[in-house]
Enzyme design. Structure first.
Site, PDB file in Angstrom:
ATOM      1  N   HIS A 298       3.989   5.278   2.520  1.00 41.14           N
ATOM      2  CA  HIS A 298       2.751   4.305   2.815  1.00 41.14           C
ATOM      3  C   HIS A 298       1.643   5.353   2.708  1.00 41.14           C
ATOM      4  CE1 HIS A 298       0.519   1.248   4.653  1.00 41.14           C
ATOM      5  NE2 HIS A 298       1.367   0.263   4.371  1.00 41.14           N
ATOM      6  N   HIS A 299       0.706   4.546   2.463  1.00 46.31           N
ATOM      7  CA  HIS A 299      -0.717   5.115   2.336  1.00 46.31           C
ATOM      8  C   HIS A 299      -1.259   5.420   3.699  1.00 46.31           C
ATOM      9  CE1 HIS A 299      -4.035   6.647   0.202  1.00 46.31           C
ATOM     10  NE2 HIS A 299      -4.159   5.778  -0.703  1.00 46.31           N
ATOM     11  N   CYS A 300      -0.882   4.999   4.612  1.00 42.95           N
ATOM     12  CA  CYS A 300      -1.214   5.417   5.986  1.00 42.95           C
ATOM     13  C   CYS A 300      -0.675   6.808   6.624  1.00 42.95           C
ATOM     14  CB  CYS A 300      -0.963   4.186   7.090  1.00 42.95           C
ATOM     15  SG  CYS A 300       1.100   3.997   7.425  1.00 42.95           S
TER      16      CYS A 300
ATOM     17  N   ASN B 286      -4.814  11.296   5.721  1.00 42.75           N
ATOM     18  CA  ASN B 286      -5.861  10.787   4.828  1.00 42.75           C
ATOM     19  C   ASN B 286      -7.258  11.262   4.959  1.00 42.75           C
ATOM     20  OD1 ASN B 286      -4.521   8.211   2.844  1.00 42.75           O
ATOM     21  ND2 ASN B 286      -3.961   8.134   4.912  1.00 42.75           N
TER      22      ASN B 286
ATOM     23  N   MET C 179       0.870  -1.328  -0.053  1.00 43.53           N
ATOM     24  CA  MET C 179       0.051   0.104   0.138  1.00 43.53           C
ATOM     25  C   MET C 179       0.933   1.299   0.172  1.00 43.53           C
ATOM     26  SD  MET C 179      -3.254  -0.962  -0.378  1.00 43.53           S
ATOM     27  CE  MET C 179      -3.727   0.612  -0.206  1.00 43.53           C
TER      28      MET C 179
END
Length: 465
Positions: free
Chosen positions: A136-138, A314, A23
Site C-alpha cells: 500500500h502507498h501508505c 513517503n 492505492m
C-alpha cells in the site's frame, strides 16, 4: 507503535474517497526458471521481509479521524498468508502477464492484515516466472518500495548499487533542508568574539529563509493554478471503473544516454518527451486534437535524503509541468520539456509541495484528514496524467540463484487520472510501466509503442548530430 505521517495517511484518505481505486504500488521481477519450491521460496522471502517493521504490523485507525492512524504489533500473525501463487494460461506471453498484473493490483489490500502481498506467477514463456511485490502507498513511496522489491534478491537492497535518480538534482537537497542545515551548523559553532559577525550570520540566515519562503510562495501559486485550471477536454481525464489494464514499454538506457549527451538533456527530459509522444499518438488515434493544455502531468519528486533510502515511508513533493503534446517534432518536444522542467524546478513548485506537507504535519490530524477527503472527492480537471520515476539497481539481481531478467514498475491511478506511468531503470533497460482504467483506455499498446518509437527517433537524430 508508530504513527503515520500526514502524507502517509493521505493515501488512505484518497483510497477511501473512491470505491473504484486501490492505492497499491509495487514491482514485478521476471526470472529465468525453473520455479523454486514454493515453501522454500516463502521461507526465504519471509526472512528478508520481516526486517521491515511496517510489513509485520497492522494498521489501526481511530473513529472520526480524531488521531492519526498507527502501525501496531499484533501477536499470532502468519505472514505466509501474504504469499500467493498463480499460473498463466498458454502461451504465457507479455499480454497474459500484463493481464495478471492488472488483476493483482486492481484489488484493494485487506486492512485487517499487514498491507502487502507477494505473488508468484508461473507459466511464463521461455521457462520463466515472475515475483510480484505489492504494498500500500501508505507504507512506502516509489523509491522505498523499490528498495523492498530489491531486498527480496539474494544480495539485498543494502548491498545493491542503485542507478542515479532520474531527478538527480532534486533527490538529496532542498532549499528548506539547506536552511535547516545552515541553522544547525550555526548552532553548533562557538559564539564569535566579534559582534559584527553575529549580525552578519543572522542576516545571512534571514536572507536564506526569505529566499526559500519567496520561492515556495511562487511555487504554491503555480501548483494551485495548475490544479484549478481545467485541461483541454479529452478522454484522458474522468471517472474510473474498478478494473485496470497494464502494459509496459522498454527502451535502451544506452540510447537514452546518447540522446542526453547530444542535446544537453537529462534522462528525465528524454523520458518525459517519450511519454509526450505516446500520449500524442493516443489522442490522434482516438480522433482528438492534442492541445497545449491537454497534458498537465503530476511528476512526483523525491525529497528523500541518502541516509533515509532504506526507511519505508513517503517523502515526495510534486511538480505539474505541461507536456507539449501539441507539438509533432520530437526535438521541439524535447526542447520544451527541458525548458518547462527547468522552470518548474526553479520556480519553487517542489518547495511548495514540501511546505504543504510540512504544514499539514503541524495541524491537528482531523483537520488534515477531513480536508484531504473533501478535496479528493472533488472532480479535478487540471491534471491529466502521472509520470513517476524510480532509480533501479545497476547490477543484475538473483532470487534463490535465479537471474532477474526484467523489472516492471506498477503505479496507482486516482483522482480522475485515468492512466499513470512509472519509470524504472534496471541494468541497461528503462522500463515504463503503464496502469490505466480498463473501460476508458483500451489502447495502451498505442501509448507504449509511441514511447518506444519516440526514443528510437531521438536516438537516430542524436546519431546524426
Amino acid at each position: 507503535m508508530e504513527h503515520l505521517s500526514a502524507l502517509d495517511a493521505g493515501f488512505l484518505e484518497v483510497e477511501d474517497s473512491d470505491p473504484h481505486i486501490s492505492m497499491a504500488i509495487g514491482g514485478v521481477s521476471v526470472l529465468d526458471g525453473p520455479v523454486p519450491d514454493f515453501d522454500e521460496l516463502v521461507t526465504a522471502l519471509t526472512e528478508r521481509l520481516v526486517t521491515v517493521p511496517r510489513l509485520r504490523r497492522v494498521l489501526r485507525t481511530h473513529r472520526f479521524d480524531l488521531e492519526p492512524p498507527e502501525w501496531v504489533e499484533r501477536t499470532g500473525l502468519d505472514l505466509r498468508h501474504h504469499f500467493r501463487r498463480t499460473a498463466l494460461p498458454q502461451p504465457g506471453d507479455d499480454a497474459t502477464l500484463f493481464r495478471a498484473i492488472a488483476d493483482i493490483f486492481e484489488r484493494r489490500l485487506d486492512r485487517d492484515h499487514p498491507l502487502w502481498e507477494c505473488w508468484v506467477i508461473e507459466g511464463l514463456a521461455q521457462d520463466r516466472w515472475a515475483l510480484v511485490m505489492k504494498v500500500h502507498h501508505c507504507i512506502a513511496d516509489g523509491i522505498s518500495a523499490t528498495r523492498m522489491v530489491t531486498g527480496l534478491s539474494d544480495n539485498g537492497a543494502s548491498a545493491t548499487t542503485f542507478a542515479t535518480d532520474i531527478n538527480a538534482t532534486d533527490i538529496n537537497a532542498t532549499d528548506i533542508n539547506a536552511t535547516k542545515s545552515a541553522a544547525a551548523t550555526g548552532a553548533g559553532r562557538s559564539l564569535p568574539l566579534n559582534p559584527l559577525d553575529w549580525g552578519r550570520g543572522a542576516v545571512e540566515l534571514s536572507a536564506t529563509a526569505t529566499t526559500v519562503a519567496a520561492r515556495a510562495l511562487r511555487g504554491t501559486v503555480e501548483v494551485v493554478s495548475g490544479l484549478v485550471s481545467p485541461a483541454a477536454a479529452s478522454s484522458l481525464n474522468g471517472p474510473v471503473s474498478t478494473l485496470r489494464r497494464y502494459h509496459a514499454a522498454r527502451v535502451s538506457l544506452s540510447e537514452v544516454n546518447a540522446v542526453c549527451a547530444a542535446f544537453d538533456a537529462t534522462l528525465n527530459d528524454v523520458a518525459l518527451t517519450a511519454i509526450t509522444q505516446g500520449y500524442r499518438e493516443v489522442l490522434l488515434r482516438r480522433g482528438e486534437r492534442p492541445d497545449r493544455t491537454s497534458l498537465r502531468t503530476l511528476v512526483p519528486v523525491s525529497v528523500r535524503q541518502t541516509e533515509d533510502l532504506d526507511t519505508p515511508d513517503n517523502r515526495v513533493s510534486i511538480m505539474l509541468p505541461l507536456l507539449p503534446v501539441d507539438r509533432a517534432n520530437p526535438l521541439d518536444q524535447l526542447r520544451l520539456v527541458r525548458s518547462r522542467m527547468s522552470r518548474a524546478k526553479s520556480s519553487g513548485q517542489k518547495q511548495a509541495g514540501s511546505s504543504v506537507v510540512g504544514v499539514a504535519g503541524l495541524l491537528p490530524f482531523p483537520l488534515t484528514a477531513w480536508a484531504v477527503r473533501l478535496l479528493s472527492r472533488l472532480p479535478q480537471r487540471g491534471v491529466v496524467s502521472l509520470a513517476t520515476n524510480v532509480p533501479g539497481p545497476r547490477q543484475r539481481l538473483q532470487v534463490l540463484g535465479r537471474d532477474v531478467v526484467r523489472m516492471l514498475p506498477v503505479p496507482p491511478i486516482a483522482l480522475h487520472l485515468r492512466s499513470g506511468i512509472a519509470m524504472l531503470s534496471y541494468g541497461d533497460d528503462l522500463t515504463f510501466g503503464i496502469v490505466a482504467d480498463y473501460d476508458s483506455a483500451p489502447d495502451l499498446d498505442v501509448l507504449a509503442t509511441g514511447i518506444e518509437r519516440s526514443v528510437a527517433r531521438l536516438a537516430e537524430l542524436a546519431a546524426k548530430r
